[in-house]
Write an enzyme that holds these catalytic residues in place. Structure first.
Site, PDB file in Angstrom:
ATOM      1  N   SER A 469       6.146  -9.522   5.024  1.00 45.03           N
ATOM      2  CA  SER A 469       4.868  -9.084   4.475  1.00 45.03           C
ATOM      3  C   SER A 469       3.815  -9.104   5.581  1.00 45.03           C
ATOM      4  O   SER A 469       3.987  -8.411   6.576  1.00 45.03           O
ATOM      5  CB  SER A 469       4.487  -9.963   3.288  1.00 45.03           C
ATOM      6  OG  SER A 469       3.438  -9.377   2.545  1.00 45.03           O
ATOM      7  N   ASP A 556       9.761  -1.835  -3.257  1.00 46.40           N
ATOM      8  CA  ASP A 556       8.622  -2.712  -2.979  1.00 46.40           C
ATOM      9  C   ASP A 556       7.317  -2.077  -3.466  1.00 46.40           C
ATOM     10  O   ASP A 556       6.918  -1.031  -2.961  1.00 46.40           O
ATOM     11  CB  ASP A 556       8.555  -2.981  -1.471  1.00 46.40           C
ATOM     12  CG  ASP A 556       7.582  -4.083  -1.095  1.00 46.40           C
ATOM     13  OD1 ASP A 556       6.668  -4.371  -1.894  1.00 46.40           O
ATOM     14  OD2 ASP A 556       7.728  -4.655  -0.003  1.00 46.40           O
ATOM     15  N   HIS A 588       9.778  -6.621  -2.707  1.00 43.70           N
ATOM     16  CA  HIS A 588       9.014  -7.296  -1.651  1.00 43.70           C
ATOM     17  C   HIS A 588       9.743  -8.583  -1.257  1.00 43.70           C
ATOM     18  O   HIS A 588       9.333  -9.689  -1.604  1.00 43.70           O
ATOM     19  CB  HIS A 588       7.597  -7.591  -2.150  1.00 43.70           C
ATOM     20  CG  HIS A 588       6.627  -7.864  -1.042  1.00 43.70           C
ATOM     21  ND1 HIS A 588       6.323  -6.936  -0.072  1.00 43.70           N
ATOM     22  CD2 HIS A 588       5.885  -8.957  -0.738  1.00 43.70           C
ATOM     23  CE1 HIS A 588       5.434  -7.446   0.773  1.00 43.70           C
ATOM     24  NE2 HIS A 588       5.161  -8.674   0.394  1.00 43.70           N
TER      25      HIS A 588
END
Length: 645
Positions: A469, A556, A588
């Site tokens: 991320s 995601d 994600h």
């Protein structure tokens, strides 16, 4: 430390990243049942057993494609509830299992909908308040859900608010909405009517460190975690009638982070803050005595994960730091601690290494709380992995960390840095990162690397950067903005283009978009758009001169697949080698253990290729996953051979 004459054994990847034997232990509010997560035909499901017969557990759910990761007991102890999405799309639905009949059903049976839990009650135990965004994907309407009949009743249509808070009567008491200052406005709700003017407000600086922390059962006290007029967030009790506030707890270095409330009254009994390590302080003498007793029985860190409504039985987790975590059943009256389970018994006796706490200095003098794990046989500088947390409005913490243990076992020092913008250290620390993506936030990471080299911990020419991320963004920033510092990088679901990242956020994040613009850059202004372009690694992809591995989930919703596709395409166009692994059934991050193990198998062999550490062969891990190897098998040690076998 002298080098060992006997090589430290490799810890198997699946011992660190495969399914735990058990996890998530809880006790039902009435104290009759134990519950936990455990594999059923290789997929994590919810299990249950009578308290008197913990060995007689049976699976209560039948998930077969994706592990259940979050579950909880209904307040009336008649059902187990869990949330689950599809393929990582984060459209979480709520499911319930009747413990008497075993019947499982979808309680929020809607398409493209994400459920929020607004409130539960001590006195109304067969219903809960939930939020559903099935009418408008941006906003969650409040519904009362009957857990036994499944009936839903609309309580409040929502066309403007980021969220609600409810009292024990399951009446809405507060609505929260973003304001033009980048903060939040808090609107009282009386008899279902939302006030026209807010009773409290925050600006951007306090937006991540000020929020209500719950009501007592009788509704007379509202607790706040609040940084207004100060730096670190303190705990306050506010009289609901007079508005008078009383300071309960504060810490100069860290925000108040955790609170234990009485199961029946909701009154605060203990609180915690975490600077380098977590520290709990009891405000209730009986709770203090129990925490003190537990501290004498357990080594390392511990905490309370579940309590019965009479507060006599607790489920307690214990992290010994260099041994697998254990979970216990604590009888407060008898002062007994019975083992419930060891989460990963295969790690008993494994060569786990201690994590060290550090306070590093950034070039402008800011203190960066950090964590370091070094190989057990380290002597002098070794290759290092800079492991960057996501968020960025999150933090690294002290304790057992599977990635630290894995990488240290492979021969790398592992450094995790709470760079500016990380949460938990006060609002000034967060605000120091405003509009500093790719600049001072990145400088903090570079300063930590320089420290590790100067201290003789890391080999200067063998340092990798890795993260997911925001940590993936930091990896891309590292290879584009400081291309000579790192020997290689591993980007997991990281954004490459801040313009497209902000343009494709999930619709339910739209109420927060003003805060993103204030902290990252506003694409609606010429200055903001120029900043976002400048700070986007995609626009500097031609600078990359070191090997890069990218992992991405196709579903995601936060960092779309296009973020990885874009930079892979740019690197291919420039003739720069890149390895790209795409998982069609992930979002994600990688929830399926087979996928997680496969990517980690690729990662450790990629690192072995470019840093020279140890690795377990890839074997059939990639073939046994859903991985689509889009690009670059030739840049990873043994990957082409594993795919061909």
């Amino acid at each position: 430390m002298p080098a060992s004459t006997t090589p430290i054994p490799l810890i198997a990847r699946d011992h660190l990243f495969g399914n735990p034997t058990k996890a998530g232990g809880q006790i039902s509010p009435d104290g009759k049942w134990l519950s936990w997560l455990a594999p059923l035909e290789g997929v994590l499901n919810v299990w249950m057993a009578p308290v008197e017969e913990p060995a007689s557990g049976k699976a209560m759910t039948t998930a077969s494609e994706r592990p259940i990761q979050q579950y909880f007991w209904a307040p009336d102890s008649k059902s187990l509830l869990y949330i689950q999405d599809k393929g990582g799309d984060e459209n979480f639905l709520l499911y319930g299992v009747d413990i008497a009949t075993g019947k499982e059903r979808t309680l929020t049976d809607f398409e493209n909908t994400r459920v929020d839990i607004i409130g539960t009650s001590e006195t109304i135990r067969d219903r809960i308040l939930i939020g559903l965004n099935n009418r408008d994907a941006r906003f969650h309407d409040a519904y009362l859900l009957d857990l036994n009949s499944g009936d839903l009743a609309l309580v409040q249509q929502n066309d403007a608010y980021a969220g609600f808070m409810a009292d024990d009567n399951l009446d809405l008491r507060l609505a929260v909405a973003p304001n033009a200052a980048g903060g939040m406005d808090f609107f009282p709700i009386v008899d279902g009517a939302i006030a026209e003017e807010p009773s409290d407000s925050t600006d951007l600086a306090d937006s991540l460190t000020t929020q209500p922390a719950g009501l007592t059962t009788d509704g007379s006290i509202m607790y706040w975690i609040d940084s207004r007029g100060r730096n670190t967030a303190a705990l306050f009790a506010q009289d609901a009638q007079t508005g008078e506030r009383t300071l309960i707890a504060q810490n100069e270095k860290a925000d108040i982070g955790g609170v234990m409330g009485h199961p029946k009254t909701g009154e605060v009994q203990a609180y915690s803050f975490t600077y380098l390590t977590a520290e709990w302080t009891a405000t209730d003498p009986d709770i203090g005595a129990s925490l003190d007793w537990l501290g004498k029985q357990l080594e390392g860190d511990f905490g309370v994960s579940s309590r019965t409504e009479d507060d006599q039985t607790w489920i307690v987790w214990n992290d010994p730091l260099t041994a697998p975590a254990q979970t216990f059943i604590y009888d407060r009256n008898a002062e007994t601690l019975a083992e419930f389970y060891t989460g990963r018994p295969e790690l008993v006796g494994a060569p786990l290494q201690p994590m060290q706490t550090l306070e590093l200095k950034a070039r402008d003098g800011l203190t960066l709380p950090s964590y370091l794990t070094v190989p057990g046989d380290a002597e002098g500088p070794v290759p290092m992995v800079l492991l960057v947390h996501g968020g960025p409005w999150a933090r690294d913490e002290y304790g057992f960390n599977s990635h630290h243990q894995w990488l240290a076992n492979r021969g790398y020092a592992v450094l995790s840095v709470n760079f500016r913008g990380s949460t938990g250290f006060g609002k000034d620390f967060i605000s120091a990162a405003d509009l500093e993506w790719g600049k001072k936030m990145h400088d903090d990471l570079i300063d930590a690397v320089r420290w590790a080299v100067e201290e003789g911990i890391a080999q200067e020419d063998k340092i990798a950067i890795m993260g997911g991320s925001y940590g993936g963004y930091a990896t891309l920033a590292g290879l584009t903005f400081t291309p000579e510092v790192f020997a290689c990088g591993v980007d997991i679901v990281g954004p490459s283009n801040l313009e497209t990242l902000l343009a494709t956020i999930p619709p339910y994040w739209e109420p927060m978009i003003a805060q993103f613009h204030e902290r990252m850059g506003n694409p609606a202004t010429p200055e903001g758009l120029a900043m976002l372009k400048e700070r986007s690694p995609l626009n500097s992809a031609g600078n990359i001169v070191r090997p890069l591995l990218i992992g991405q989930g196709a579903n995601d919703p936060r960092v779309n697949q296009a973020e990885s596709d874009q930079i892979v395409g740019a690197m291919k166009d420039a003739g720069i080698p890149v390895t790209y692994v795409l998982f069609p059934d992930e979002g994600h991050g990688f929830a399926n253990p087979a996928n997680n193990i496969a990517f980690n198998a690729v990662t450790e062999n990629f690192l072995a290729e470019w840093l020279g550490g140890r690795s377990e062969p890839i074997g059939d891990t990639v073939k046994g996953s859903t991985a689509d190897l889009v690009e670059g098998a030739e840049h990873v040690k043994g990957l082409k051979e594993a795919m061909a076998s």
